[in-house]
Design an enzyme around this catalytic site. Structure first.
Site, PDB file in Angstrom:
ATOM      1  N   CYS A  40      63.032  38.926  66.407  1.00 12.28           N
ATOM      2  CA  CYS A  40      63.865  40.189  65.426  1.00 12.28           C
ATOM      3  C   CYS A  40      65.221  40.411  66.059  1.00 12.28           C
ATOM      4  O   CYS A  40      66.326  40.258  65.657  1.00 12.28           O
ATOM      5  CB  CYS A  40      63.026  41.300  65.086  1.00 12.28           C
ATOM      6  SG  CYS A  40      61.441  40.906  64.298  1.00 12.28           S
TER       7      CYS A  40
HETATM    8  N1  LIG Z   1      57.102  39.107  64.884  1.00 11.54           N
HETATM    9  C1  LIG Z   1      57.751  40.234  64.449  1.00 11.54           C
HETATM   10  O1  LIG Z   1      57.761  41.160  65.131  1.00 11.54           O
HETATM   11  C2  LIG Z   1      58.309  40.353  63.226  1.00 11.54           C
HETATM   12  C3  LIG Z   1      58.387  41.813  62.586  1.00 11.54           C
HETATM   13  C4  LIG Z   1      58.848  42.190  61.398  1.00 11.54           C
HETATM   14  C5  LIG Z   1      59.557  40.967  60.614  1.00 11.54           C
HETATM   15  N2  LIG Z   1      59.355  39.918  61.053  1.00 11.54           N
HETATM   16  C6  LIG Z   1      59.928  38.711  60.262  1.00 11.54           C
HETATM   17  O2  LIG Z   1      58.813  38.027  59.795  1.00 11.54           O
HETATM   18  C7  LIG Z   1      59.005  36.584  59.702  1.00 11.54           C
HETATM   19  C8  LIG Z   1      58.005  35.738  60.350  1.00 11.54           C
HETATM   20  O3  LIG Z   1      57.931  35.982  61.664  1.00 11.54           O
HETATM   21  P1  LIG Z   1      56.667  35.890  62.652  1.00 11.54           P
HETATM   22  O4  LIG Z   1      56.933  36.471  63.890  1.00 11.54           O
HETATM   23  O5  LIG Z   1      55.209  35.916  61.978  1.00 11.54           O
HETATM   24  O6  LIG Z   1      56.808  34.461  62.655  1.00 11.54           O
HETATM   25  P2  LIG Z   1      55.525  33.125  63.373  1.00 11.54           P
HETATM   26  O7  LIG Z   1      56.398  32.104  63.935  1.00 11.54           O
HETATM   27  O8  LIG Z   1      54.792  33.805  64.286  1.00 11.54           O
HETATM   28  O9  LIG Z   1      54.768  32.927  62.071  1.00 11.54           O
HETATM   29  C9  LIG Z   1      55.645  32.133  61.122  1.00 11.54           C
HETATM   30  C10 LIG Z   1      54.435  31.185  60.499  1.00 11.54           C
HETATM   31  O10 LIG Z   1      54.997  30.265  59.529  1.00 11.54           O
HETATM   32  C11 LIG Z   1      54.618  28.970  59.613  1.00 11.54           C
HETATM   33  N3  LIG Z   1      55.461  28.175  58.797  1.00 11.54           N
HETATM   34  C12 LIG Z   1      56.540  27.758  59.152  1.00 11.54           C
HETATM   35  N4  LIG Z   1      57.291  26.917  58.316  1.00 11.54           N
HETATM   36  C13 LIG Z   1      56.273  26.954  57.214  1.00 11.54           C
HETATM   37  C14 LIG Z   1      56.152  26.535  55.963  1.00 11.54           C
HETATM   38  N5  LIG Z   1      57.141  25.635  55.457  1.00 11.54           N
HETATM   39  N6  LIG Z   1      55.072  26.448  55.241  1.00 11.54           N
HETATM   40  C15 LIG Z   1      54.041  27.408  55.552  1.00 11.54           C
HETATM   41  N7  LIG Z   1      53.749  27.811  56.842  1.00 11.54           N
HETATM   42  C16 LIG Z   1      55.272  27.601  57.675  1.00 11.54           C
HETATM   43  C17 LIG Z   1      54.545  28.601  61.279  1.00 11.54           C
HETATM   44  O11 LIG Z   1      53.841  27.644  61.394  1.00 11.54           O
HETATM   45  C18 LIG Z   1      53.961  29.688  61.510  1.00 11.54           C
HETATM   46  O12 LIG Z   1      52.378  29.862  61.549  1.00 11.54           O
HETATM   47  C19 LIG Z   1      60.281  36.486  60.126  1.00 11.54           C
HETATM   48  O13 LIG Z   1      61.289  36.302  59.254  1.00 11.54           O
HETATM   49  C20 LIG Z   1      60.546  37.743  61.256  1.00 11.54           C
HETATM   50  O14 LIG Z   1      61.821  38.001  61.432  1.00 11.54           O
HETATM   51  C21 LIG Z   1      58.805  39.510  62.356  1.00 11.54           C
END
Ligand SMILES: NC(=O)c1ccc[n+]([C@@H]2O[C@H](COP(=O)([O-])OP(=O)(O)OC[C@H]3O[C@@H](n4cnc5c(N)ncnc54)[C@H](O)[C@@H]3O)[C@@H](O)[C@H]2O)c1
Length: 454
Positions: free
Chosen positions: A290
């Site tokens: 983030c």
């Molecule tokens: N990690 C955090 O602390 C956090 C906090 C708030 C918001 N976010 C936001 O949330 C979003 C996700 O972040 P995250 O940390 O969960 O990421 P992550 O990488 O842990 O998880 C994302 C998942 O999406 C899957 N993925 C990718 N492309 C795909 C597709 N085309 N179809 C289906 N699945 C697909 C990946 O395989 C993965 O399992 C981002 O925009 C991030 O900025 C993250």
């Protein structure tokens, strides 16, 4: 004179109303089928939270390993309780699949896919576009689609809405579209998905009301905003606020280093002010999915409006300079012992970007390690949460044990992550030299002449 509606118009209006009413009914009775696309740090806790109140939830992910793990009830996200996940899977409230065909059956679809940056630090919304296409191919009346990925203001209405509009279905009538950012703070035991306030922006008033009703089923406080854009801006503002304040305290740390002032004492003192002050700690840089990325989403969008976000640029510059400062600090400390960086044995403690989590994405420790390796230092690391990782050259590195021997054999122990379980007394007792970029050793009372703070 008002004309009376034709019978066909009345029928259409009733159909639209029935889609909305049917969805509302499924939401409040927890009988809706919920699809979560992207079952990672954000998506999996969210899926479990929805399943716990009775919804049937399907996780959609391209990663077949994660899908298999979920279906076996095997947990890979620390914020998720092992037993809760296993229970939801055992009673078939939660399943996962790589097959997107099932999206057609979902009443509610939540998008939690990654939003990284390109090489040029521009937003890479290809993941959102990709899943937007998968949904559009199967969109049907009576569905609610919520985007939760962090992104620039405008994404929901400028990217997703046009894709869905091509189906001929009417937003706010046939289907419902909203943006509600996930605010989860990995590792935070006090604030979880459930008790972290949620903000929601709907494309129309009905979209907002349907989405808000859904989130209220599982989250204690839900704030309805006037548009998706406001909700998108709220999220990037929150992360920019952190990035800028961390940069400010990092700059203070650089100045204090030059002036011979203990920055940690300054922060502790400033934090006693009961108003007008919020504590941020300096460190080796910023990491995670983030803080290092999201401000650049805003920066990119601002350029389309001929606006230059100077705070964001400056914060990025200062935060990105911190690993270089840490390398120089190590070099200076070794120099005083008559040792060059080249050939010195450095044991880094911590690869995760922050304490008590296994996430090393964008971790500043990676950059520090790379800089030390470039200077031909012999670097090892220990991290109880990160048994192995791939360095900048694609080489897999493995955590070594933290023992009297590994500490004693090093020329310098560099603390890059302050994991709570580490015995800092033990570290200080056995390491010849400790450089502490997190003030992890603050409670160590024994003679600590070998400790140098950031
Ligand atoms: N990690 C955090 O602390 C956090 C906090 C708030 C918001 N976010 C936001 O949330 C979003 C996700 O972040 P995250 O940390 O969960 O990421 P992550 O990488 O842990 O998880 C994302 C998942 O999406 C899957 N993925 C990718 N492309 C795909 C597709 N085309 N179809 C289906 N699945 C697909 C990946 O395989 C993965 O399992 C981002 O925009 C991030 O900025 C993250």
């Amino acid at each position: 004179m008002t004309s009376t509606p034709k019978a066909s118009q009345v029928v259409t209006a009733l159909h639209e109303l029935s889609h909305e009413m049917a969805l509302r009914e499924k939401i409040t009775t927890h009988t809706a089928l919920v699809g979560v696309i992207g079952i990672g740090y954000v998506g999996l806790p969210l899926a479990v939270e929805k399943a716990k109140v009775g919804y049937r939830v399907v996780g959609f992910d391209r990663n077949a390993i994660r899908v298999a793990q979920v279906n076996q009830g095997s947990n890979y996200i620390r914020d998720v309780d092992d037993d809760e996940l296993a229970k939801m899977v055992a009673n078939e409230r939660l399943t996962a699949t790589t097959d997107f065909a099932g999206l057609a059956n979902c009443d509610i679809i939540i998008i939690c896919v990654p939003t990284p940056l390109t090489q040029n630090k521009d937003p890479d919304i290809s993941y959102i576009r990709n899943v937007g296409g998968e949904i559009a191919r199967r969109l049907r009346p009576g569905q609610l689609i919520c985007l939760e990925s962090t992104t620039y203001p405008g994404t929901t209405e400028e990217v997703l809405l046009p894709m869905f509009a091509q189906t001929g279905l009417k937003v706010g009538h046939d289907y419902f579209l909203a943006y509600s950012p996930e605010r989860v703070d990995p590792g935070n035991k006090r604030y979880t998905t459930k008790n972290t306030n949620k903000v929601v922006g709907g494309v129309t008033a009905t979209c907002l009301s349907v989405a808000t009703s859904f989130y209220k089923q599982t989250i204690l406080e839900v704030l309805a905003l006037s548009s998706p854009k406001v909700a998108e801006m709220t999220k990037v503002f929150e992360n920019t606020f952190r990035a800028v304040n961390i940069a400010l305290v990092n700059e203070m740390a650089l100045l204090c280093d030059r002036m011979g002032i203990n920055i940690w004492e300054v922060i502790d003192a400033a934090a006693t002010k009961p108003f007008g002050m919020m504590r941020f700690d300096p460190g080796p840089g910023v990491g995670g999915h983030c803080i290092p990325l999201d401000p650049f989403y805003l920066n990119w969008k601002a350029r389309q409006y001929d606006f230059h976000t100077r705070f964001i640029e400056l914060a990025g510059e200062i935060n990105n300079s911190m690993p270089y400062f840490v390398r120089d600090k190590v070099a200076r400390a070794l120099n005083l012992k008559g040792l060059p960086l080249k050939g010195s044995r450095i044991l880094m403690l911590g690869i995760a970007y922050k304490k008590d989590i296994p996430d090393w994405r964008e971790s500043p420790a990676l950059k520090v390690l790379e800089l030390l390796a470039q200077a031909e230092a012999a670097v090892d690391y220990h991290d109880p949460f990160v048994p192995s990782f791939q360095d900048a050259h694609g080489r897999t590195r493995h955590s070594i044990p933290l023992t009297e021997k590994t500490l004693g054999q090093s020329d310098c122990v560099l603390i890059t992550t302050d994991h709570s379980q580490t015995d800092w007394d033990f570290v200080v007792r056995h390491a010849p030299l400790v450089i502490d970029t997190r003030n992890a050793t603050r409670a160590v009372r024994q003679p600590r002449d070998n400790v140098i703070l950031l």
